[in-house]
Write an enzyme that holds these catalytic residues in place. Sequence first.
Site, PDB file in Angstrom:
ATOM      1  N   ASP A 310      -0.346  -3.988  -0.536  1.00  0.00           N
ATOM      2  CA  ASP A 310       0.219  -3.107  -1.549  1.00  0.00           C
ATOM      3  C   ASP A 310       0.849  -3.990  -2.626  1.00  0.00           C
ATOM      4  O   ASP A 310       1.119  -5.175  -2.385  1.00  0.00           O
ATOM      5  CB  ASP A 310       1.268  -2.192  -0.914  1.00  0.00           C
ATOM      6  N   ASP A 505       5.123  -1.297   1.989  1.00  0.00           N
ATOM      7  CA  ASP A 505       6.543  -1.033   2.236  1.00  0.00           C
ATOM      8  C   ASP A 505       6.949   0.397   1.934  1.00  0.00           C
ATOM      9  O   ASP A 505       8.092   0.772   2.158  1.00  0.00           O
ATOM     10  CB  ASP A 505       7.413  -1.984   1.406  1.00  0.00           C
ATOM     11  N   ASP A 509       2.328   4.079   2.145  1.00  0.00           N
ATOM     12  CA  ASP A 509       1.542   3.074   2.855  1.00  0.00           C
ATOM     13  C   ASP A 509       1.441   3.365   4.351  1.00  0.00           C
ATOM     14  O   ASP A 509       0.594   2.777   5.031  1.00  0.00           O
ATOM     15  CB  ASP A 509       2.167   1.685   2.667  1.00  0.00           C
TER      16      ASP A 509
END
Length: 617
Positions: A310, A505, A509
């Site tokens: 990410d 995080d 996700d």
Amino acid sequence: MEQTGSDRLKSALLLLAVASLVIGLAFYLADEARIASLIWIAGVVPVLASLVIEILRSLSRGEVGLDIVAALSMTAALAFGETLAAAVVAVMYSGGTFLESFAEGRARREMHALLSRVPRTATRHRDDGLEDIPIDEILPGDRLLIRQGDVVPVDGTLASETGFVDTSALTGESLPVRLMRGAEAMSGATNAGEAFDLTALRPAKDSTYAGIVRLVAEAQASKAPMSRLADKWSLGFLAVTVSIAFAAWWFTGDPIRAVAVLVVATPCPLILAVPVALVAGLSRAAHFGVLIKGAGPLETMARIHTLILDKTGTLTDGRPKIVSIACYGDTSEQEILRMAAALDQASKHPVAQAVVAAAKAEGLRLPVPSEVVELPGEGVVGRVEGRPVIVGGDGFVAALVGRVSGDASSMAAGSVLVAVAIDGQMAGHLVMSDPLRDGAGAMLNGLRREGVRRILLATGDRADVAKRVTEGLGLDGVRAGLTPDQKVLLVLSERKRGPVMMVGDGVNDAPALSAADVGVAMGARGAAASAEAADVVLLVDRIDPLGPGIEIARAARRIAVESVVVGIGLSVMGMIAAAYGYLSPVQGALLQEVIDVAVILNALRALRISPSDALRV
């Protein structure tokens, strides 16, 4: 966190097996062989019963493990009166299962402490007052107070004039979003500005956050189970053991030789060496800020083929920073920053705090502002050293003082402009962005040297922002504008190439972390949902421990394999000696203990694994 029922059972079985072995030996040395035998049987039977139940459960799932060899050796030893040998095998087996349970229990305790900060209540307006209620009791239409720093508990509409929310955990957008009255705020976002009121639209169970949690559950259900390293050797070793034991009995007619072979063959190098090496690897990884939730994830982590990252909070810091200052007129960059930061001392807005932090990092002296008026969601007006200063959004400041030729109002997408006016004139713009974390590029290069072949970016942010931030990193692909379910699809498609690790995080996700072979969450500031769904949690607010974590996992697995190969080689030699009658069952058990000590000492080398400096950025 308390032990589970399974953990308590394994602890009790180990204590019982050790106690019966020791007490039985005491009676045996006192010439009370019959009592000693009964005591050894009493210690073996519960371990054997538990083992048989576990074998039946494994067979019902279509799995064949090494537990069968241990069950055969204990059963044969009891059947032919070799109770001491059976007791030794029971201690060895129960000790191995206890070590695995211990590793998993430690990880659960760490996670309990990590997730205990998750809010479970909300503040509701009621009868001209406020009351704290469990989130599950929120009803549509309830008016809630969302204080600064609070997580929005349910989906709702803004009942105040304005509000600033941090949606990075949901959308990947790293900078706060301004909402106006009537705008919808999603559950899971964080209030980044002043307190505001929210009118609940739906119950917590039907909110955006709950929907993502359901995605997590579905992804976990579809995830293939992690196979244990030891089980990969089970069928071959079982076949060799049974063949040698049967041959020894068939050709000699002596069943005790078969018992001796089975006792020597009890796969303690696998039952003990593997968990010892992996538990040592877990401990070593935790030393570097990497919490791995058990031996299974550590084994899989050592075989990672593809890494999906990410952007916000992982490759980038997740906090806005000043990347440049545009000046108009004679005011210098340093003076613009000093005046803006001085006034922003009066604001709690995260962008204002970032400006103050940047000025302090430059060593600038910040005078105390006066006559300060903050307009929530707009900016701050006041005086610094007697001079009028305005700091805020570009449109807000331009509406008060006008624009100047060549200003920075059309900066690149993904940047935030903080306009600064001094003495009634537009003085400049602070251009803020969410920059790449220091050392990210070096860390990714180190991971490639460790065997990670593909590195992709998956973000909910806009494509132009993602490409600008990751320029020069040499990624194998950038996937932007992804929703949580699209991230899951990306993970599933990449899994066709080999084991996949996903790092994130945010709440958005969490489903992808669950779907990946190994999910890694940023635990220091990351969302609790992602930490709970992940197999690995980075306990510091940096991505750089990931490199040492993978290197430790690979080294621990390599040491475990070495211990297994050496241990099995010695065991096979002992089995052949037992088949020829050179070892009795008790002697075979003692030999196996010597082999166990050797392989365990070798496995403990995992405690001394030192990641290379190339991966510690």
